[in-house]
Enzyme design. Structure first.
Site, PDB file in Angstrom:
ATOM      1  CB  SER A  71     -63.227 -39.288  11.094  1.00 53.13           C
ATOM      2  OG  SER A  71     -63.608 -39.293   9.739  1.00 53.13           O
ATOM      3  CG  ASP A 111     -70.275 -42.855  10.248  1.00 54.74           C
ATOM      4  OD1 ASP A 111     -70.320 -42.055   9.292  1.00 54.74           O
ATOM      5  OD2 ASP A 111     -69.304 -42.950  11.017  1.00 54.74           O
ATOM      6  CG  HIS A 157     -68.612 -39.426  10.729  1.00 56.16           C
ATOM      7  ND1 HIS A 157     -67.890 -40.592  10.633  1.00 56.16           N
ATOM      8  CD2 HIS A 157     -67.704 -38.416  10.547  1.00 56.16           C
ATOM      9  CE1 HIS A 157     -66.614 -40.317  10.417  1.00 56.16           C
ATOM     10  NE2 HIS A 157     -66.472 -39.006  10.357  1.00 56.16           N
TER      11      HIS A 157
END
Length: 273
Positions: free
Chosen positions: A95, A224, A253
């Site tokens: 991320s 995601d 995610h």
């Protein structure tokens, strides 16, 4: 605890376990190095040296008033890598940490980095702009800012549902994973998390992706809900000189936690290749 004091006086906490080729893990917003537990133990037992830091303002690092931007995050990692004299390291970012990893690789001294892995990562650019018309509208990030600033404890509880795909029909919710996310988030500073939203959403990594000549693996879940695949992984692979993409139907995610066995196997194959 292992800590270094970087140029502006901020203390950065880090884990450094084992010997062998170093693998450096960069966590996502608003978490800490604890988010990599399933990877750190796996690769430690495979004979690697595993390193993970808490970003400034997160986890056990100190909570400065300033420096909550991508360039400062990367400067902190440059200081840590120099302090540990890391060479031929594989930098793995999830991320927001994916942004840190690719920008660090673009700026690191020769010989410091061998490979890079971007997992559910924010590059090239999340925010909708005239040049990026299919990006995420700023109103979405303003809502994250609002929740972080005014009701962080409850907002972080709620955020775990889309983060792990636990809002999907038939999802097997693991309360411990949700609680661990909340614990990590609440251990950091509200100011670091608030200003960090701009860092992960508004930073353009296009030039970083283009400039890195090293092998880069892009791993992204096709379901995601936080960093949509079509805006990120699918675009990043087109900009990389030596990119490899693996996308996963149905993965969320937070797949390094929910799908650790699959992610670890694919990471190991890339590192050993």
């Amino acid at each position: 605890m292992n800590k270094i004091t970087v140029t502006d006086g901020t203390e950065i906490y880090y884990k450094d376990w084992g010997t062998g080729q170093p693998l450096v893990f960069h966590h996502g917003w608003p978490l800490s190095s604890d988010d990599w537990d399933a990877q750190l133990l796996f690769f430690l037992n495979k004979g690697y040296r595993v390193i993970a830091a808490d970003r400034r303002g997160h986890g056990r690092s100190s909570q400065p008033a300033t420096g909550h931007d991508m360039d400062t995050y990367v400067a902190d990692i440059i200081e840590l890598a120099d302090h540990l004299d890391l060479k031929d390291a594989v930098h793995i970012g999830h991320s927001t940490g994916g942004g840190v990893a690719i920008r660090y690789a673009a700026r690191a001294a020769h010989g410091r980095v061998a490979k890079v892995v971007l997992i559910s990562a924010v590059p090239p650019l999340m925010l909708q702009t005239p040049a990026n018309p299919d990006g995420v509208p700023i109103a979405v990030f303003d809502e994250i800012r609002e929740g972080t600033a005014t009701n962080r404890a409850q907002y972080y509880q709620d955020f775990t549902l889309p983060f792990y795909g636990y809002n999907r029909e038939g999802a097997q919710i693991k309360q411990g994973i949700r609680d661990n996310w909340w614990r990590q988030g609440m251990s950091g500073g509200a100011n670091a998390h608030y200003f960090g939203i701009a860092a992960f959403s508004e930073t353009d990594f296009t030039d970083d992706l283009k400039s890195v000549e090293l092998p880069v693996l892009v791993l992204h879940g096709e379901d995601d809900q936080i960093v949509p695949f079509h805006l990120s992984g699918a675009k990043s692979i087109q900009l990389l000189q030596q990119g490899q993409l693996i996308s996963y139907p149905g993965f969320p995610h937070g797949m390094p936690a929910t799908e650790a066995a699959t992610i670890n196997a694919d990471l190991l194959a890339f590192i050993q290749a």
